[in-house]
Design a protein around this motif. Structure first.
Motif, PDB file in Angstrom:
ATOM      1  N   ASN A 167       0.809  -1.225   0.000  1.00 15.80           N
ATOM      2  CA  ASN A 167       0.000   0.000   0.000  1.00 15.80           C
ATOM      3  C   ASN A 167       0.839   1.271   0.000  1.00 15.80           C
ATOM      4  OD1 ASN A 167      -2.350  -1.592   0.132  1.00 15.80           O
ATOM      5  ND2 ASN A 167      -2.173  -1.720   2.368  1.00 15.80           N
ATOM      6  N   VAL A 168       1.913   1.273  -0.786  1.00 16.48           N
ATOM      7  CA  VAL A 168       2.733   2.470  -0.938  1.00 16.48           C
ATOM      8  C   VAL A 168       2.241   3.242  -2.159  1.00 16.48           C
ATOM      9  CG1 VAL A 168       5.040   3.371  -1.379  1.00 16.48           C
ATOM     10  CG2 VAL A 168       4.732   1.408   0.152  1.00 16.48           C
ATOM     11  N   ARG A 169       1.893   4.486  -1.965  1.00 17.23           N
ATOM     12  CA  ARG A 169       1.409   5.308  -3.079  1.00 17.23           C
ATOM     13  C   ARG A 169       2.408   6.437  -3.332  1.00 17.23           C
ATOM     14  NH1 ARG A 169      -2.219   9.766  -3.988  1.00 17.23           N
ATOM     15  NH2 ARG A 169      -2.456  10.051  -1.739  1.00 17.23           N
ATOM     16  N   LEU A 170       2.984   6.420  -4.507  1.00 16.04           N
ATOM     17  CA  LEU A 170       3.965   7.437  -4.880  1.00 16.04           C
ATOM     18  C   LEU A 170       3.391   8.433  -5.887  1.00 16.04           C
ATOM     19  CD1 LEU A 170       7.141   5.178  -5.268  1.00 16.04           C
ATOM     20  CD2 LEU A 170       6.449   6.527  -3.282  1.00 16.04           C
ATOM     21  N   LEU A 171       2.584   7.936  -6.804  1.00 13.49           N
ATOM     22  CA  LEU A 171       2.015   8.802  -7.827  1.00 13.49           C
ATOM     23  C   LEU A 171       0.889   9.647  -7.244  1.00 13.49           C
ATOM     24  CD1 LEU A 171       2.455   9.316 -10.865  1.00 13.49           C
ATOM     25  CD2 LEU A 171       0.629   7.667 -11.321  1.00 13.49           C
ATOM     26  N   ASN A 172       0.652  10.803  -7.858  1.00 17.20           N
ATOM     27  CA  ASN A 172      -0.409  11.723  -7.430  1.00 17.20           C
ATOM     28  C   ASN A 172      -0.158  12.265  -6.018  1.00 17.20           C
ATOM     29  OD1 ASN A 172      -1.573  11.018  -9.871  1.00 17.20           O
ATOM     30  ND2 ASN A 172      -2.960   9.524  -8.948  1.00 17.20           N
ATOM     31  N   THR A 173       1.094  12.552  -5.730  1.00 22.90           N
ATOM     32  CA  THR A 173       1.478  13.123  -4.437  1.00 22.90           C
ATOM     33  C   THR A 173       2.410  14.307  -4.666  1.00 22.90           C
ATOM     34  OG1 THR A 173       3.429  11.692  -4.222  1.00 22.90           O
ATOM     35  CG2 THR A 173       1.344  10.846  -3.345  1.00 22.90           C
ATOM     36  N   PRO A 174       2.545  15.195  -3.669  1.00 23.29           N
ATOM     37  CA  PRO A 174       3.521  16.284  -3.814  1.00 23.29           C
ATOM     38  C   PRO A 174       4.938  15.779  -4.033  1.00 23.29           C
ATOM     39  CG  PRO A 174       2.010  16.745  -2.012  1.00 23.29           C
ATOM     40  CD  PRO A 174       1.728  15.336  -2.449  1.00 23.29           C
ATOM     41  N   GLY A 175       5.288  14.639  -3.419  1.00 23.66           N
ATOM     42  CA  GLY A 175       6.625  14.079  -3.618  1.00 23.66           C
ATOM     43  C   GLY A 175       6.879  13.704  -5.066  1.00 23.66           C
ATOM     44  N   ALA A 176       5.866  13.147  -5.731  1.00 21.51           N
ATOM     45  CA  ALA A 176       6.005  12.790  -7.140  1.00 21.51           C
ATOM     46  C   ALA A 176       6.202  14.041  -7.992  1.00 21.51           C
ATOM     47  CB  ALA A 176       4.776  12.020  -7.609  1.00 21.51           C
ATOM     48  N   VAL A 177       5.480  15.104  -7.653  1.00 24.89           N
ATOM     49  CA  VAL A 177       5.618  16.363  -8.386  1.00 24.89           C
ATOM     50  C   VAL A 177       7.021  16.934  -8.200  1.00 24.89           C
ATOM     51  CG1 VAL A 177       4.782  18.734  -8.579  1.00 24.89           C
ATOM     52  CG2 VAL A 177       3.154  16.864  -8.282  1.00 24.89           C
ATOM     53  N   LEU A 178       7.527  16.906  -6.966  1.00 26.41           N
ATOM     54  CA  LEU A 178       8.879  17.406  -6.711  1.00 26.41           C
ATOM     55  C   LEU A 178       9.918  16.573  -7.453  1.00 26.41           C
ATOM     56  CD1 LEU A 178       8.773  18.269  -2.898  1.00 26.41           C
ATOM     57  CD2 LEU A 178       9.000  19.865  -4.805  1.00 26.41           C
ATOM     58  N   LEU A 179       9.730  15.269  -7.500  1.00 26.05           N
ATOM     59  CA  LEU A 179      10.651  14.418  -8.233  1.00 26.05           C
ATOM     60  C   LEU A 179      10.654  14.775  -9.718  1.00 26.05           C
ATOM     61  CD1 LEU A 179      12.598  12.015  -8.263  1.00 26.05           C
ATOM     62  CD2 LEU A 179      10.611  10.510  -8.530  1.00 26.05           C
ATOM     63  N   GLY A 180       9.472  14.971 -10.276  1.00 25.45           N
ATOM     64  CA  GLY A 180       9.387  15.361 -11.687  1.00 25.45           C
ATOM     65  C   GLY A 180      10.008  16.723 -11.936  1.00 25.45           C
ATOM     66  N   ILE A 181       9.840  17.648 -10.987  1.00 25.43           N
ATOM     67  CA  ILE A 181      10.425  18.980 -11.113  1.00 25.43           C
ATOM     68  C   ILE A 181      11.946  18.901 -11.143  1.00 25.43           C
ATOM     69  CG2 ILE A 181      10.843  21.103  -9.801  1.00 25.43           C
ATOM     70  CD1 ILE A 181       7.879  21.043  -9.021  1.00 25.43           C
ATOM     71  N   VAL A 182      12.517  18.148 -10.191  1.00 31.56           N
ATOM     72  CA  VAL A 182      13.976  18.034 -10.121  1.00 31.56           C
ATOM     73  C   VAL A 182      14.510  17.376 -11.387  1.00 31.56           C
ATOM     74  CG1 VAL A 182      15.887  16.941  -8.898  1.00 31.56           C
ATOM     75  CG2 VAL A 182      14.039  18.006  -7.607  1.00 31.56           C
ATOM     76  N   TYR A 183      13.851  16.302 -11.816  1.00 28.85           N
ATOM     77  CA  TYR A 183      14.313  15.604 -13.011  1.00 28.85           C
ATOM     78  C   TYR A 183      14.204  16.503 -14.255  1.00 28.85           C
ATOM     79  CZ  TYR A 183      14.420  12.335 -16.893  1.00 28.85           C
ATOM     80  OH  TYR A 183      14.725  11.709 -18.067  1.00 28.85           O
ATOM     81  N   GLY A 184      13.113  17.239 -14.370  1.00 31.52           N
ATOM     82  CA  GLY A 184      12.896  18.030 -15.576  1.00 31.52           C
ATOM     83  C   GLY A 184      13.721  19.298 -15.657  1.00 31.52           C
ATOM     84  N   TYR A 185      13.998  19.909 -14.493  1.00 29.90           N
ATOM     85  CA  TYR A 185      14.627  21.229 -14.497  1.00 29.90           C
ATOM     86  C   TYR A 185      16.076  21.235 -14.026  1.00 29.90           C
ATOM     87  CZ  TYR A 185      10.107  23.311 -15.492  1.00 29.90           C
ATOM     88  OH  TYR A 185       8.928  23.663 -16.089  1.00 29.90           O
ATOM     89  N   LEU A 186      16.592  20.094 -13.611  1.00 31.58           N
ATOM     90  CA  LEU A 186      17.961  20.038 -13.111  1.00 31.58           C
ATOM     91  C   LEU A 186      18.997  20.560 -14.114  1.00 31.58           C
ATOM     92  CD1 LEU A 186      19.739  19.254 -10.727  1.00 31.58           C
ATOM     93  CD2 LEU A 186      19.873  16.939 -11.662  1.00 31.58           C
ATOM     94  N   PRO A 187      18.923  20.191 -15.404  1.00 32.45           N
ATOM     95  CA  PRO A 187      19.916  20.730 -16.349  1.00 32.45           C
ATOM     96  C   PRO A 187      19.904  22.251 -16.437  1.00 32.45           C
ATOM     97  CG  PRO A 187      18.797  18.838 -17.301  1.00 32.45           C
ATOM     98  CD  PRO A 187      18.058  19.184 -16.049  1.00 32.45           C
ATOM     99  N   LEU A 188      18.724  22.861 -16.280  1.00 38.30           N
ATOM    100  CA  LEU A 188      18.638  24.324 -16.336  1.00 38.30           C
ATOM    101  C   LEU A 188      19.311  24.974 -15.133  1.00 38.30           C
ATOM    102  CD1 LEU A 188      14.974  24.888 -17.575  1.00 38.30           C
ATOM    103  CD2 LEU A 188      17.084  25.049 -18.895  1.00 38.30           C
ATOM    104  N   MET A 189      19.435  24.234 -14.055  1.00 39.45           N
ATOM    105  CA  MET A 189      20.139  24.748 -12.887  1.00 39.45           C
ATOM    106  C   MET A 189      21.638  24.499 -13.005  1.00 39.45           C
ATOM    107  SD  MET A 189      19.698  26.283  -9.908  1.00 39.45           S
ATOM    108  CE  MET A 189      18.033  25.968  -9.314  1.00 39.45           C
ATOM    109  N   ILE A 190      22.009  23.360 -13.576  1.00 42.81           N
ATOM    110  CA  ILE A 190      23.425  23.001 -13.663  1.00 42.81           C
ATOM    111  C   ILE A 190      24.185  23.948 -14.585  1.00 42.81           C
ATOM    112  CG2 ILE A 190      25.046  21.251 -14.500  1.00 42.81           C
ATOM    113  CD1 ILE A 190      23.172  19.118 -13.491  1.00 42.81           C
ATOM    114  N   MET A 191      23.628  24.258 -15.742  1.00 43.68           N
ATOM    115  CA  MET A 191      24.397  24.975 -16.759  1.00 43.68           C
ATOM    116  C   MET A 191      24.818  26.382 -16.348  1.00 43.68           C
ATOM    117  SD  MET A 191      24.980  22.680 -18.794  1.00 43.68           S
ATOM    118  CE  MET A 191      25.982  23.739 -19.839  1.00 43.68           C
TER     119      MET A 191
END
Length: 287
Positions: free
Chosen positions: A143-167
């Motif tokens: 009964n672990v729910r990862l999707l549809n949570t703020p944590g999932a959104v933060l994970l997607g944010i970090v994954y999607g925007y990390l290169p824009l922070m690195i460069m």
């Protein structure tokens, strides 16, 4: 002499004119229209009809959850990106082998070659019932729910925007004069002291550029909260889509959009102010 100055001014005006016209027609005019719409009234069949009312600004609290989620998760997402991006950028710019540096930088950029939509759908599978929760269920963690949570959104944010922070941080660190680091070491400073007294202050303009860039984009983010939040983690971008395309309440949507633009401007001004105070020069990269 006057004619020469006149010619220089004309040349400058001719060079600036295309960009100025582009900004005027595609940035200034739409914003003016949005401000006008925000004081109007919703038509009987939706859309906009002329009028003047402050009702939509007074009713911003109706979308308070979208404001709370955006103003909470966007800064947290930017901070997480920064905490991961700075060590990565530092390694790329200072510690990595110069012969391999171009390859490593390319690996940072490669994710942008794939659509964010496709990459976010991949995370939906990984975090969904057939992904990580299924693996956890197999080892007895149920009964672990990862999707549809703020944590999932933060994970997607970090994954999607990390290169824009690195460069931006990488570019700032790459310009760092290595002689300053050597001088600090020669004067007896420990590596940690050198980092906080030399490296970090000199790289802060790049840090602020990355933070401002990522935060501003996150304030208007729609796709990641929609897919990984499942409609339960609403951002202002999701509220705007709902108001303009579904409920067709253009004046209320315009009022929210105006406040979003004001928030973006405030974030940009704060970032520029911090970078200017620390570096001692105006950081025009943020503009």
């Amino acid at each position: 002499m006057a004619s020469l100055d006149t010619r220089k001014k004309l040349v400058t005006a001719a060079l600036i004119a295309p960009a100025a016209l582009w900004l005027f027609f595609f940035l200034v005019l739409p914003f003016i229209a949005m401000v006008v719409f925000s004081f109007g009234e919703r038509g009987a069949a939706g859309g906009y009809q002329p009028g003047f009312t402050l009702e939509h600004y007074a009713n911003l609290g109706a979308r308070s959850m979208a404001y709370v989620n955006t103003l909470t998760l966007a800064p947290i997402g930017s901070l997480l990106c920064l905490l991961i991006a700075y060590p990565a950028a530092y390694y790329l710019a200072v510690k990595s082998n110069p012969n391999h540096r171009l390859l490593l930088v390319s690996l940072v950029i490669i994710p942008f070659w794939t659509s964010l939509l496709v990459r976010t759908y991949a995370w939906m599978y990984i975090l969904g019932s057939r992904g990580i929760p299924n693996l956890l269920d197999m080892i007895g963690i149920e009964n672990v729910r990862l999707l549809n949570t703020p944590g999932a959104v933060l994970l997607g944010i970090v994954y999607g925007y990390l290169p824009l922070m690195i460069m931006p941080i990488y570019v700032s660190l790459e310009k760092l004069d290595r002689r300053l680091l050597e001088a600090s070491a020669d004067l007896g400073a420990k590596p940690i002291s050198t980092f906080f007294s030399v490296t970090l202050p000199l790289s802060l303009p790049g840090v602020m550029t990355g933070v401002a860039l990522v935060t501003i984009l996150l304030l208007g983010e729609y796709l990641i909260p929609q897919l990984l939040g499942g409609g339960k983690v609403f951002f202002l971008g999701n509220a705007l889509v709902d108001l303009f395309l579904q409920s067709r309440n253009w004046p209320f949507g315009s009022a929210i959009a105006v406040t979003l633009v004001l928030i973006v401007v405030i974030v940009l001004m704060i970032a520029m102010r911090i970078a200017w105070r620390v570096s001692g020069t105006r950081q025009v990269d943020l503009v």
